[in-house]
Design an enzyme around this catalytic site. Structure first.
Site, PDB file in Angstrom:
ATOM      1  N   GLU A   1      -9.431   8.059   0.884  1.00  0.00           N
ATOM      2  CA  GLU A   1      -8.936   9.428   0.797  1.00  0.00           C
ATOM      3  C   GLU A   1      -8.081   9.603  -0.442  1.00  0.00           C
ATOM      4  O   GLU A   1      -7.370   8.688  -0.870  1.00  0.00           O
ATOM      5  CB  GLU A   1      -8.126   9.785   2.049  1.00  0.00           C
ATOM      6  CG  GLU A   1      -8.988   9.897   3.294  1.00  0.00           C
ATOM      7  CD  GLU A   1      -8.218  10.401   4.500  1.00  0.00           C
ATOM      8  OE1 GLU A   1      -8.714  10.222   5.615  1.00  0.00           O
ATOM      9  OE2 GLU A   1      -7.120  10.968   4.331  1.00  0.00           O
TER      10      GLU A   1
ATOM     11  N   CYS B   1      -3.259  12.191  -6.154  1.00  0.00           N
ATOM     12  CA  CYS B   1      -2.768  10.991  -5.477  1.00  0.00           C
ATOM     13  C   CYS B   1      -3.978  10.129  -5.143  1.00  0.00           C
ATOM     14  O   CYS B   1      -4.845  10.547  -4.364  1.00  0.00           O
ATOM     15  CB  CYS B   1      -2.012  11.380  -4.209  1.00  0.00           C
ATOM     16  SG  CYS B   1      -1.461   9.966  -3.228  1.00  0.00           S
TER      17      CYS B   1
ATOM     18  N   CYS C   1      -5.229  -0.862   4.187  1.00  0.00           N
ATOM     19  CA  CYS C   1      -4.028  -1.482   3.619  1.00  0.00           C
ATOM     20  C   CYS C   1      -3.605  -2.639   4.511  1.00  0.00           C
ATOM     21  O   CYS C   1      -3.633  -2.516   5.738  1.00  0.00           O
ATOM     22  CB  CYS C   1      -2.894  -0.465   3.517  1.00  0.00           C
ATOM     23  SG  CYS C   1      -1.396  -1.135   2.748  1.00  0.00           S
TER      24      CYS C   1
ATOM     25  N   CYS D   1       2.986  -1.070   7.372  1.00  0.00           N
ATOM     26  CA  CYS D   1       4.284  -0.402   7.462  1.00  0.00           C
ATOM     27  C   CYS D   1       4.316   0.457   8.722  1.00  0.00           C
ATOM     28  O   CYS D   1       3.335   1.145   9.046  1.00  0.00           O
ATOM     29  CB  CYS D   1       4.541   0.436   6.217  1.00  0.00           C
ATOM     30  SG  CYS D   1       4.679  -0.530   4.693  1.00  0.00           S
TER      31      CYS D   1
ATOM     32  N   CYS E   1       3.355   4.310   8.529  1.00  0.00           N
ATOM     33  CA  CYS E   1       2.194   4.726   7.735  1.00  0.00           C
ATOM     34  C   CYS E   1       0.903   4.619   8.531  1.00  0.00           C
ATOM     35  O   CYS E   1       0.596   3.572   9.118  1.00  0.00           O
ATOM     36  CB  CYS E   1       2.108   3.870   6.472  1.00  0.00           C
ATOM     37  SG  CYS E   1       0.750   4.337   5.376  1.00  0.00           S
TER      38      CYS E   1
ATOM     39  N   GLY F   1      -3.348   1.968   0.457  1.00  0.00           N
ATOM     40  CA  GLY F   1      -3.269   0.656  -0.150  1.00  0.00           C
ATOM     41  C   GLY F   1      -1.993   0.399  -0.927  1.00  0.00           C
ATOM     42  O   GLY F   1      -1.207   1.310  -1.200  1.00  0.00           O
ATOM     43  N   GLU F   2      -1.786  -0.861  -1.273  1.00  0.00           N
ATOM     44  CA  GLU F   2      -0.653  -1.319  -2.079  1.00  0.00           C
ATOM     45  C   GLU F   2      -1.175  -1.635  -3.481  1.00  0.00           C
ATOM     46  O   GLU F   2      -1.898  -2.618  -3.678  1.00  0.00           O
ATOM     47  CB  GLU F   2      -0.010  -2.549  -1.447  1.00  0.00           C
ATOM     48  CG  GLU F   2       0.908  -3.353  -2.345  1.00  0.00           C
ATOM     49  CD  GLU F   2       2.030  -2.549  -3.007  1.00  0.00           C
ATOM     50  OE1 GLU F   2       2.118  -2.584  -4.247  1.00  0.00           O
ATOM     51  OE2 GLU F   2       2.803  -1.899  -2.279  1.00  0.00           O
TER      52      GLU F   2
ATOM     53  N   SER G   1       3.285   3.248  -7.386  1.00  0.00           N
ATOM     54  CA  SER G   1       4.252   3.056  -6.306  1.00  0.00           C
ATOM     55  C   SER G   1       3.964   1.756  -5.566  1.00  0.00           C
ATOM     56  O   SER G   1       2.813   1.443  -5.250  1.00  0.00           O
ATOM     57  CB  SER G   1       4.184   4.236  -5.329  1.00  0.00           C
ATOM     58  OG  SER G   1       5.069   4.040  -4.251  1.00  0.00           O
TER      59      SER G   1
ATOM     60  N   SER H   1       8.947   2.083  -2.720  1.00  0.00           N
ATOM     61  CA  SER H   1       9.141   2.588  -1.363  1.00  0.00           C
ATOM     62  C   SER H   1      10.227   1.735  -0.708  1.00  0.00           C
ATOM     63  O   SER H   1      10.003   0.571  -0.376  1.00  0.00           O
ATOM     64  CB  SER H   1       7.827   2.499  -0.579  1.00  0.00           C
ATOM     65  OG  SER H   1       7.949   3.060   0.699  1.00  0.00           O
ATOM     66  N   LEU H   2      11.410   2.313  -0.531  1.00  0.00           N
ATOM     67  CA  LEU H   2      12.572   1.549  -0.070  1.00  0.00           C
ATOM     68  C   LEU H   2      12.758   1.687   1.443  1.00  0.00           C
ATOM     69  O   LEU H   2      12.669   0.724   2.182  1.00  0.00           O
ATOM     70  CB  LEU H   2      13.822   2.015  -0.818  1.00  0.00           C
ATOM     71  CG  LEU H   2      15.097   1.209  -0.608  1.00  0.00           C
ATOM     72  CD1 LEU H   2      14.919  -0.236  -1.037  1.00  0.00           C
ATOM     73  CD2 LEU H   2      16.259   1.858  -1.366  1.00  0.00           C
TER      74      LEU H   2
ATOM     75  N   ASN I   1       6.584  12.160   7.946  1.00  0.00           N
ATOM     76  CA  ASN I   1       5.442  12.981   8.355  1.00  0.00           C
ATOM     77  C   ASN I   1       4.755  12.324   9.553  1.00  0.00           C
ATOM     78  O   ASN I   1       4.220  11.213   9.427  1.00  0.00           O
ATOM     79  CB  ASN I   1       4.447  13.116   7.204  1.00  0.00           C
ATOM     80  CG  ASN I   1       5.052  13.849   6.016  1.00  0.00           C
ATOM     81  OD1 ASN I   1       5.467  14.996   6.127  1.00  0.00           O
ATOM     82  ND2 ASN I   1       5.101  13.181   4.864  1.00  0.00           N
TER      83      ASN I   1
ATOM     84  N   CYS J   1       2.478  12.315   2.703  1.00  0.00           N
ATOM     85  CA  CYS J   1       2.904  10.922   2.554  1.00  0.00           C
ATOM     86  C   CYS J   1       2.876  10.191   3.897  1.00  0.00           C
ATOM     87  O   CYS J   1       3.460  10.646   4.877  1.00  0.00           O
ATOM     88  CB  CYS J   1       4.308  10.896   1.962  1.00  0.00           C
ATOM     89  SG  CYS J   1       4.995   9.242   1.761  1.00  0.00           S
TER      90      CYS J   1
END
Length: 343
Positions: free
Chosen positions: A90, A103, A110, A114, A117, A157-158, A189, A212-213, A288, A332
């Protein structure tokens, strides 16, 4: 035969060198494939006829395809894209005034899992090739029929677990013969993959780095982002300070606000100490919701209260980034296959 769009710059250079063609042929082919988005090699009119014939006999062009397109009330558009091997990813188009941002995803699924996510719930399938990342930008540019001004590697993904292909795609995006997007308009990111941060610091381009903290408390961050066990906050800070010393570019921190999880007094104190110690700015992103998580979205008053506290305590710029595309599950942390969301 091989898909011509799968040849990166080095392979194109090698190919044309073996054919005794001039190096500028690479720029011409990139222009036709990515700048103009042409699928017919015979239309590459500034190439010699014999070269076009050779390419046509030895290569083909097959593109990724948009399977589903959902438009949000806020103007953003989410695309489900089918790749050549039938895998799906996507991507999201995010218009904002004169800025048109795409984006992109860097992996199918992934592996990081997380807690906040949706993509992590899909599991990991594979890394994308550089041209599969570029296809996302090309498809969206064609659909919206407008110049793309910014690209963010913040989709599925990372990116730093697919470092080489991501950097290859970013360089093509930056190329004046293709999408001609400035390096400082391209943001990569990461969840904090330290080897990737250190590699990026040594690249010649001025690509922007976002991290991403989501918590500056190690134990809490590990629960939200299991990868933090491998790359703890202390080592991450060191890598980010080295990045700044090398690039002289501020880091962007992303902090997803999850009520009752990372909005306590202790969270503010830890975040203040951490962010103030690094040349940076902070984007506050209200969580979200999606079908795979028990977390809830913060209320407007909760967001405003937390934002006010941060702006009082942080010496850095703090920006509230309200994600677009919530109504199409394109915001996000919400990216997952359309079919999964409809189950």
């Amino acid at each position: 035969m091989e898909n011509l769009i799968s040849l990166n710059v080095k392979r194109l250079e090698s190919l044309f060198s073996s054919l005794n063609e001039k190096p500028y042929r690479v720029r011409q082919v990139l222009k036709w494939i990515w700048g103009k988005g042409k699928d017919n090699i015979d239309e590459f009119s500034d190439l010699p006829k014999d070269l076009r014939h050779f390419l046509s006999q030895n290569y083909y062009i097959k593109r990724a395809e948009p399977l589903s397109i959902l438009a949000s009330q806020d103007g953003s558009i989410k695309f489900l894209i089918k790749l050549e091997n039938e895998d799906r990813v996507e991507s999201v188009f995010i218009p904002d005034g004169e800025r048109n941002t795409v984006c992109v995803s860097s992996q199918v699924g992934c592996p990081l899992k997380c807690a906040f996510c949706a993509t992590g719930k899909l599991g990991y399938v594979r890394n994308l090739k550089f041209y599969e990342i570029l296809e996302q930008v090309r498809i969206i540019r064609t659909h919206v029929n407008a110049r793309i001004t910014n690209v963010v590697f913040m989709g599925m993904g990372e990116p730093f677990l697919n470092y080489d292909e991501v950097i290859e795609s970013a360089r093509v995006i930056n190329d004046p013969n293709t999408f001609s997007i400035g390096a400082r308009k391209i943001t990569i990111s990461t969840a904090g993959i330290i080897p990737g941060i250190r590699k990026l610091a040594n690249e010649p381009e001025q690509f922007k780095l976002a991290v991403s903290l989501n918590s500056a408390i190690q134990e809490k961050r590990e629960k939200l982002m299991p990868i933090a066990k491998k790359y703890p906050l202390s080592e991450l800070r060191e890598a980010l300070l080295d990045f700044y010393e090398t690039k002289k570019r501020w880091i962007t921190f992303e902090y997803i606000l999850i009520p009752g999880v990372n909005d306590t007094k202790e969270d503010v104190e830890a975040l203040t100490e951490y962010v103030n110690s690094i040349p940076s700015k902070l984007n506050l992103i209200p969580y979200n919701p999606h079908p795979y998580s028990e977390f809830r979205a913060p209320k407007d008053e909760e967001v405003e209260k937390f934002l006010k506290i941060l702006r009082k305590n942080l010496k850095r710029v703090v920006t509230l980034r309200k994600s677009k595309g919530q109504d199409i599950k394109g915001a996000c942390g919400q990216l997952a296959y359309f079919s999964k969301l409809n189950e």
